[in-house]
Design a protein around this motif. Structure first.
Motif, PDB file in Angstrom:
ATOM      1  N   UNK A   1       0.875  -0.176  -6.133  1.00 18.53           N
ATOM      2  CA  UNK A   1       0.751  -1.427  -5.391  1.00 18.53           C
ATOM      3  C   UNK A   1       1.815  -1.575  -4.313  1.00 18.53           C
ATOM      4  N   UNK A   2       2.876  -0.773  -4.383  1.00 18.23           N
ATOM      5  CA  UNK A   2       3.912  -0.809  -3.354  1.00 18.23           C
ATOM      6  C   UNK A   2       3.694   0.251  -2.275  1.00 18.23           C
ATOM      7  N   UNK A   3       2.589   0.989  -2.379  1.00 12.89           N
ATOM      8  CA  UNK A   3       2.269   1.980  -1.371  1.00 12.89           C
ATOM      9  C   UNK A   3       2.866   3.348  -1.599  1.00 12.89           C
ATOM     10  N   UNK A   4       3.544   3.560  -2.728  1.00 17.07           N
ATOM     11  CA  UNK A   4       4.123   4.865  -3.016  1.00 17.07           C
ATOM     12  C   UNK A   4       3.020   5.880  -3.336  1.00 17.07           C
ATOM     13  N   UNK A   5       3.198   7.103  -2.842  1.00 21.18           N
ATOM     14  CA  UNK A   5       2.239   8.175  -3.062  1.00 21.18           C
ATOM     15  C   UNK A   5       2.726   9.083  -4.189  1.00 21.18           C
TER      16      UNK A   5
END
Length: 462
Positions: A50-54
């Motif tokens: 949800x924080x955009x980390x891949x």
């Protein structure tokens, strides 16, 4: 009903809902090792929180996502089928989609496997193989290998050589005989009375990524042929390019009598399993019109599963993913195997294609040996978590311990892995393995924390 809006509104509730209504212990495991992320999107070999980390996914849904997640070809095929208002599961009918998928599977499976039975999963495929073997041979005994895994329904579990999964579920089915994996003499002893219906094995054992001696599978096939025993290859995880060939048995030129496939055949969307077998076996099983439905699976030939299977086979061929699996696997082994001589806890790096294991063992130096023994006393195989957890937390690489109580870390990534992904893995593994050899250090502080929690659980506290 707006399902996407509902998901968006409640996306932070997944752990609470599972604690209340599903497997609360799984939630506890994820929170204990720090794997409690909220994934919101997935594409290819990557997950996004949800924080955009891949994150790079080397677990691939236990091998389901050979094509990666949400492959556009499979998505399009499924959308086309859903939009076509096709008749589905008429039952007193034979569907074209299942015929097309069966035709394609016969084309790519080893020679002589001319008939296909469809089910919903790997364990259903194994159950069917057991029944087919018994009926076709008129014998009841099934021989299986120690350490092998074939599923968790009762018949499959009876052929699973791991007490962790079997304990407390007995009595299991009678006439199942266990032999050591890779031991031809033991197999010959089990088969010599010519009263065994089938010998079932994974060509490469998934729990541990154990690769047999070069003469084992050809020798086993010869023993089966000599004694009238059916040779069943469980390729549920190893099949469809995972090991750098269409099937793991292809590495040894072995032609089984029955082959089980599932997992990757789904394209990652619709559960599907299949049994490929010799025509005479099928015709023994379904030998009269009144036996046409003597074995079946209600949803086995559903349109979406069949379409997903066809799309998966198409993508494997058109995108040359099996060749990529072989190439990436060879390069990754070449990158990682030199670490064995550099780090004493790392015993072996092994694998075929994109099925790779890092095996760890007790070190020689005094400080590391004492720390190792502390972990093993708390819980056998705990050192592996000192690899998988930092890989996840520091490098955002999702991996798994290869089996209960094993100090083996396993990678089974999507077959779409790129050179950039390979470098990501090599850098992460090198960093984490090096850190695990620093005593004292951050890795061993985490190890002590894991050991404390393991001892508390053993004592029934917390």
């Amino acid at each position: 009903m707006d399902i996407l809006q509902r998901l968006k509104a409640r996306q932070a509730e997944n752990f609470d809902l599972h604690t209340q209504h599903l497997n609360a212990q799984m939630v506890n495991v994820l929170k204990t090792i720090g794997f409690n992320r909220q994934y919101v999107r997935a594409e290819g070999p990557y997950l996004y929180d949800q924080e955009g980390h891949q994150y790079l996914d080397l677990l691939a849904g236990f091998g389901v996502f050979a094509l990666g997640r949400n492959h556009p070809t499979v998505v399009q095929v499924l959308q086309d089928v859903l939009g076509a208002s096709l008749p589905n599961l008429v039952q007193l009918d034979v569907s074209l989609l299942s015929g097309l998928l069966a035709e394609k599977l016969v084309e790519v499976t080893p020679p002589g496997l001319d008939r296909i039975f469809f089910a919903n999963s790997g364990t259903e495929a194994v159950e069917a193989a057991i029944k087919f073997s018994r009926y076709a041979t008129g014998r009841s005994k099934i021989v299986f290998c120690s350490g092998g895994y074939h599923g968790l329904t009762l018949g499959s579990l009876s052929a699973t050589g791991d007490d962790y999964f079997r304990a407390g579920f007995g009595p299991l089915l009678p006439d199942f005989i266990e032999v050591p994996f890779g031991d031809l003499a033991a197999l010959e002893q089990a088969l010599h009375r010519r009263d065994v219906a089938a010998f079932i094995t994974e060509p490469i054992q998934g729990h541990g990524v154990w690769i047999p001696p070069e003469d084992y599978l050809p020798g086993a096939a010869a023993l089966c042929q000599r004694t009238g025993t059916l040779f069943v290859a469980d390729e549920v995880q190893t099949g469809l390019g995972r090991t750098g060939q269409w099937w793991a048995v292809d590495h040894w030129g072995v032609e089984p009598d029955i082959l089980c496939v599932a997992k990757a055949l789904s394209g990652g969307f619709v559960p599907v399993g299949a049994v490929a077998c010799r025509q005479w076996i099928f015709e023994k099983m379904f030998n009269r019109m009144d036996r046409a439905v003597v074995h079946g699976s209600t949803f086995g030939k559903n349109n979406l599963a069949m379409a997903a299977g066809l799309a998966t086979l198409e993508v494997l061929e058109t995108e040359n993913l099996i060749a990529n699996s072989a190439r990436m696997g060879e390069r990754m082994l070449a990158d990682l195997q030199p670490l064995v001589t550099q780090y004493e806890c790392l015993k072996e790096v092994r694998g075929r294609g994109l099925m790779i294991a890092l095996e760890f063992a007790e070190p020689r130096s005094l400080s590391l040996k004492m720390a190792w023994k502390m972990l093993e006393a708390a819980n056998q195989g705990l050192f592996s978590q000192m690899i998988t957890v930092p890989l996840f937390e520091r490098h955002r690489i999702l991996s798994q311990v290869a089996g209960h109580g094993m100090n083996v870390v396993k990678f089974i990534p999507p077959l779409t892995l790129t050179e950039g992904d390979r470098q990501w893995i090599v850098e992460g593994v090198t960093d984490v393995v090096a850190d695990a050899h620093r005593v004292p250090g951050a890795a061993w502080d985490f190890g002590k924390s894991l050991a404390t929690k393991a001892l508390r659980m053993k004592a029934g506290v917390g």
